[in-house]
Design a protein around this motif. Structure first.
Motif, mmCIF file in Angstrom:
data_model
loop_
_atom_site.group_PDB
_atom_site.id
_atom_site.type_symbol
_atom_site.label_atom_id
_atom_site.label_comp_id
_atom_site.label_asym_id
_atom_site.label_seq_id
_atom_site.Cartn_x
_atom_site.Cartn_y
_atom_site.Cartn_z
ATOM 1 N N TRP A 106 39.982 31.715 39.528
ATOM 2 C CA TRP A 106 41.043 30.788 40.007
ATOM 3 C C TRP A 106 42.218 31.447 40.662
ATOM 4 O O TRP A 106 42.681 30.518 41.668
ATOM 5 C CB TRP A 106 41.249 29.849 38.736
ATOM 6 N N GLU A 107 42.757 32.623 39.974
ATOM 7 C CA GLU A 107 44.043 33.118 40.760
ATOM 8 C C GLU A 107 43.706 33.866 42.028
ATOM 9 O O GLU A 107 44.613 34.039 42.674
ATOM 10 C CB GLU A 107 44.404 33.916 39.576
ATOM 11 N N TYR A 108 42.447 34.048 42.500
ATOM 12 C CA TYR A 108 41.994 34.585 43.674
ATOM 13 C C TYR A 108 41.852 33.502 44.783
ATOM 14 O O TYR A 108 42.465 33.802 46.050
ATOM 15 C CB TYR A 108 40.700 35.335 43.367
ATOM 16 N N ILE A 109 41.600 32.459 44.541
ATOM 17 C CA ILE A 109 41.313 31.385 45.543
ATOM 18 C C ILE A 109 42.601 31.289 46.431
ATOM 19 O O ILE A 109 43.593 30.623 45.849
ATOM 20 C CB ILE A 109 40.779 30.177 44.882
ATOM 21 N N GLY A 110 42.349 31.361 47.705
ATOM 22 C CA GLY A 110 43.389 31.073 48.592
ATOM 23 C C GLY A 110 44.571 32.092 48.724
ATOM 24 O O GLY A 110 45.765 31.803 49.181
ATOM 25 N N ARG A 111 44.331 33.233 47.872
ATOM 26 C CA ARG A 111 45.330 34.280 48.043
ATOM 27 C C ARG A 111 44.955 35.315 48.514
ATOM 28 O O ARG A 111 44.131 36.292 47.762
ATOM 29 C CB ARG A 111 46.069 34.414 46.534
ATOM 30 N N ARG A 112 45.611 35.966 49.454
ATOM 31 C CA ARG A 112 45.051 37.310 50.280
ATOM 32 C C ARG A 112 45.101 38.457 49.603
ATOM 33 O O ARG A 112 44.480 39.677 49.858
ATOM 34 C CB ARG A 112 45.358 36.902 51.751
ATOM 35 N N ASN A 113 46.288 38.587 48.699
ATOM 36 C CA ASN A 113 46.571 39.652 48.272
ATOM 37 C C ASN A 113 45.757 40.291 47.067
ATOM 38 O O ASN A 113 46.076 41.270 46.371
ATOM 39 C CB ASN A 113 47.982 39.761 47.947
ATOM 40 N N LEU A 114 44.828 39.481 46.500
ATOM 41 C CA LEU A 114 43.980 39.616 45.585
ATOM 42 C C LEU A 114 42.746 39.984 45.960
ATOM 43 O O LEU A 114 42.045 39.466 47.055
ATOM 44 C CB LEU A 114 44.140 38.414 44.557
ATOM 45 N N THR A 115 41.737 40.675 45.149
ATOM 46 C CA THR A 115 40.486 41.048 45.644
ATOM 47 C C THR A 115 39.624 40.495 44.703
ATOM 48 O O THR A 115 39.716 40.121 43.439
ATOM 49 C CB THR A 115 40.166 42.578 45.248
ATOM 50 N N GLY A 116 38.601 39.779 44.996
ATOM 51 C CA GLY A 116 37.451 38.971 44.582
ATOM 52 C C GLY A 116 36.741 39.756 43.655
ATOM 53 O O GLY A 116 36.122 40.971 44.116
ATOM 54 N N ILE A 117 36.103 39.132 42.553
ATOM 55 C CA ILE A 117 35.264 39.650 41.840
ATOM 56 C C ILE A 117 33.484 39.128 41.846
ATOM 57 O O ILE A 117 33.442 37.947 41.736
ATOM 58 C CB ILE A 117 35.636 39.604 40.205
ATOM 59 N N PRO A 118 32.778 40.066 42.195
ATOM 60 C CA PRO A 118 31.599 39.457 42.627
ATOM 61 C C PRO A 118 30.991 38.577 41.812
ATOM 62 O O PRO A 118 30.187 37.544 41.989
ATOM 63 C CB PRO A 118 30.647 40.598 43.105
ATOM 64 N N THR A 443 34.182 32.072 53.294
ATOM 65 C CA THR A 443 34.161 31.118 52.229
ATOM 66 C C THR A 443 34.064 31.729 50.849
ATOM 67 O O THR A 443 33.891 33.055 50.717
ATOM 68 C CB THR A 443 32.663 30.263 52.175
ATOM 69 N N TYR A 444 34.015 30.832 49.729
ATOM 70 C CA TYR A 444 34.218 31.404 48.683
ATOM 71 C C TYR A 444 32.688 30.925 47.481
ATOM 72 O O TYR A 444 32.507 31.271 46.443
ATOM 73 C CB TYR A 444 35.347 30.821 47.676
ATOM 74 N N GLY A 445 31.662 30.474 48.381
ATOM 75 C CA GLY A 445 30.478 30.107 47.742
ATOM 76 C C GLY A 445 30.344 28.676 47.659
ATOM 77 O O GLY A 445 29.322 27.948 47.179
ATOM 78 N N GLU A 446 31.491 28.012 48.247
ATOM 79 C CA GLU A 446 31.381 26.469 48.086
ATOM 80 C C GLU A 446 30.128 25.695 48.616
ATOM 81 O O GLU A 446 30.079 24.638 48.235
ATOM 82 C CB GLU A 446 32.767 26.009 48.325
ATOM 83 N N GLY A 448 27.047 26.559 48.697
ATOM 84 C CA GLY A 448 25.861 26.693 47.967
ATOM 85 C C GLY A 448 24.639 27.076 48.710
ATOM 86 O O GLY A 448 23.432 26.651 48.297
ATOM 87 N N LEU A 449 24.868 27.542 50.124
ATOM 88 C CA LEU A 449 23.605 27.978 50.752
ATOM 89 C C LEU A 449 23.042 29.075 50.399
ATOM 90 O O LEU A 449 21.887 29.451 50.849
ATOM 91 C CB LEU A 449 24.163 27.855 52.255
ATOM 92 N N GLY A 450 23.556 30.000 49.383
ATOM 93 C CA GLY A 450 22.613 31.337 48.931
ATOM 94 C C GLY A 450 23.652 32.614 49.377
ATOM 95 O O GLY A 450 24.465 32.497 50.247
ATOM 96 N N GLU A 451 23.020 33.690 48.866
ATOM 97 C CA GLU A 451 23.665 34.911 49.134
ATOM 98 C C GLU A 451 23.799 35.444 50.557
ATOM 99 O O GLU A 451 24.758 36.025 50.826
ATOM 100 C CB GLU A 451 23.010 36.033 48.252
ATOM 101 N N HIS A 452 22.615 35.141 51.247
ATOM 102 C CA HIS A 452 22.637 35.584 52.593
ATOM 103 C C HIS A 452 23.368 34.488 53.687
ATOM 104 O O HIS A 452 23.087 34.995 54.836
ATOM 105 C CB HIS A 452 21.022 35.907 52.655
ATOM 106 N N ILE A 453 23.589 33.308 53.159
ATOM 107 C CA ILE A 453 24.037 32.292 54.059
ATOM 108 C C ILE A 453 25.451 31.842 53.765
ATOM 109 O O ILE A 453 25.462 30.752 53.166
ATOM 110 C CB ILE A 453 23.218 31.292 54.527
ATOM 111 N N LYS A 454 26.294 32.719 53.971
ATOM 112 C CA LYS A 454 27.526 32.420 52.810
ATOM 113 C C LYS A 454 28.498 31.486 53.728
ATOM 114 O O LYS A 454 29.442 30.874 53.227
ATOM 115 C CB LYS A 454 28.554 33.689 52.827
ATOM 116 N N SER A 455 28.172 31.186 55.222
ATOM 117 C CA SER A 455 29.027 30.444 56.072
ATOM 118 C C SER A 455 27.908 29.929 56.870
ATOM 119 O O SER A 455 26.900 30.371 57.222
ATOM 120 C CB SER A 455 30.118 30.902 56.534
ATOM 121 N N SER A 456 28.121 28.725 57.415
ATOM 122 C CA SER A 456 27.390 28.302 58.651
ATOM 123 C C SER A 456 28.214 27.261 59.473
ATOM 124 O O SER A 456 29.169 26.241 58.991
ATOM 125 C CB SER A 456 26.259 27.170 57.999
ATOM 126 N N PRO A 457 28.192 27.194 60.738
ATOM 127 C CA PRO A 457 28.986 26.528 61.534
ATOM 128 C C PRO A 457 28.364 25.169 61.886
ATOM 129 O O PRO A 457 29.073 23.964 62.168
ATOM 130 C CB PRO A 457 28.977 27.281 63.065
#
Length: 503
Positions: A106-118, A443-446, A448-457
């Motif tokens: 939660w503390e990572y979402i929307g904050r560029r100075n933090l690193t996401g945990i896989p 994206t952050y996974g919202e 739900g398309l899978g590990e290999h399609i993390k975004s889609s136009p």
């Protein structure tokens, strides 16, 4: 722009008259603060005081400074109170199992100075172990929010996510990574919830609203600007029973049973609909805003001619409401949509990027069989569904061209749309027995398309939910919540295939 005055009319209604005036502080569109994306500072939570012993229906009269200590107040809307005139509101009739996809850091979402945990980024839908055996009737989040509210089929409330402003409603501002039971609302039956960037509204079956979280702009509606409301406190509203609620980034909307609209909180871009942005100067070079600390009725709705001349729209009763970061949208009982607030990127649908200080009719949907049934707001865009299909206006990309007026989503033409979730730039749609999602990187996974399609136009079906009947979708800034029907053997089989995460 114009001001409005009102004379007494039939049956206690008001009849508007309008006067054109010169706009103040509005020579050009105000630059918008992007919602929480660069929110790196975290204010120290003020020290919590003891709960207020006074009646919750009487809000504190004194106006607090924005850096005041936090103050809670105790509610009184229990089911034991007797009032034969009160017609109870009902929970949504469709129930199901919670499915989650996206980021749980939660503390990572929307904050560029933090690193996401896989390990905390979930790119395919999951069930949450804390809700095993618990059926939900309503979920709520917001495109600017990193917290969520869950309402069970019994009307009990749980919260999850960021809690820096007390928005989880559990009495503190501590970090809580897991699902929390909102015991402060245990004696009430909650039927609906809404959340903004850092505040929460809860609607009970008796038509009362309780609020908690960030209140520095008055967005909790309790009559002051106390910095933090730790536990849900009853908003200062006695006019009638409330039937609908919605939250923007730092403001709120409510609708009473007569269909009247009220707003409160930050007026910076005109999103409250009171014909003002609330600006005033404290000193010659220091600007401030006149916050609305209690619900104030929005009295007039207009349509504009090609030359910009405003004409009042009569007989407006509100049926649907939605809020983006800094704009508002509604639909009345005649299926007429209106929008107002920040006009950047065309999110208001009026073919011009101008701020609107009063609810303005979206003329695109004028005409026979061209109305709107439901409306949804993302951070910088708006979506509507109706007899003509599903339309989007504004911008869902961080760069590029924006839709200045409603345009049909051709990929979803012909689909029976049930529910739409709007994230910061992502969109998730429940249609028939499918879930369809799209959004630009990052994206952050919202989706739900899978590990290999993390975004889609372009809209894509979420394969792991193929054949599922999703009752409701709600998106936060970096995640998606879905209530999935769990009644048939097929329903249960699809849900069983989803892995479980522990929060």
């Amino acid at each position: 722009m114009f001001t409005a005055c009102f004379d007494a009319g039939d049956a206690g209604r008001t009849v508007p008259c309008i006067h054109l005036v010169t706009p103040i502080h509005h020579s050009s569109m105000t630059p918008e603060k992007r919602p929480a994306e660069d929110e790196e500072e975290q204010e120290e939570a003020p020290k919590k005081l003891k709960e207020d012993d006074t009646s919750p229906s009487v809000a504190t009269e004194a106006i607090q400074e924005e850096d005041d200590s936090s103050q809670d107040s105790v509610g009184s809307d229990s089911a034991s109170s007797s009032d034969p005139q009160k017609k109870r509101l009902s929970l949504p009739k469709d129930r199901g199992t919670l499915v989650f996809t996206g980021c749980t850091q939660w503390e990572y979402i929307g904050r560029r100075n933090l690193t996401g945990i896989p390990a905390q980024m979930h790119y395919v839908p999951r069930r949450i172990s804390a809700f095993k055996g618990i059926r939900l009737a309503y979920v709520a989040s917001h495109c600017t929010a990193a917290h969520s509210i869950f309402v069970t089929e019994e009307g009990k409330v749980f919260s999850l996510g960021r809690n820096e402003k007390g928005q989880l409603g559990i009495g503190d501002t501590e970090v809580h990574n897991g699902v929390m039971s909102m015991d402060t609302m245990a004696e009430f039956t909650v039927v609906m919830a809404a959340v903004g960037r850092n505040h929460t509204l809860l609607l009970t079956d008796r038509g009362s609203v309780f609020a908690c979280g960030d209140n520095k702009s008055g967005q909790c509606g309790v009559g002051n600007t106390t910095a933090i409301i730790h536990t849900p406190s009853r908003i200062n509203f006695k006019d009638d029973k409330i039937t609908k609620i919605a939250c923007g980034g730092e403001f709120s909307l409510i609708v009473d049973r007569k269909g009247y609209l009220y707003s409160f909180g930050l007026p910076e871009y005109g999103q409250l609909g009171h014909n003002t942005d609330g600006k005033y100067f404290i000193t010659s070079n220091k600007l401030a805003y006149q916050h609305e600390r209690v619900p104030r009725r929005v009295p007039i709705f207009v349509e504009r001619s090609k030359d910009g001349h405003p004409t009042p729209v009569t007989d407006v009763q509100i049926a649907e409401i939605a809020c983006g970061a800094n704009h508002s949208a509604i639909v009345d009982t005649k299926k007429r949509p209106y929008s107002w607030g920040f006009g950047g990127y065309g999110r208001l649908g009026h073919a011009e990027p101008k701020d609107e200080y009063i609810p303005r009719l979206i003329k695109f949907f004028d005409g026979h069989n061209r109305g709107v049934d439901k409306i949804y707001c993302g951070s910088t865009f708006t979506i509507a569904t109706g007899p003509l299909g599903i339309f989007l206006w504004g911008q869902t990309r961080r760069t590029g061209e924006a839709n200045m007026y409603p345009k049909p989503l051709q990929d979803l033409c012909g689909w029976d749309i049930r529910s739409v979730g709007c994230s910061f730039t992502s969109v998730v749609v429940a249609a028939e027995e499918s879930v369809i999602a799209w959004g630009p990187s990052p994206t952050y996974g919202e989706l739900g398309l899978g590990e290999h399609i993390k975004s889609s136009p372009q809209p894509k079906e979420v394969k792991s939910l193929e054949g599922s009947h999703v009752v409701q979708v709600s998106c936060g800034m970096g995640y998606t919540l879905m209530i999935v029907r769990d009644e048939t053997e097929k329903d249960k089989e699809i849900l069983e295939k989803l892995k479980e995460i522990t929060l």
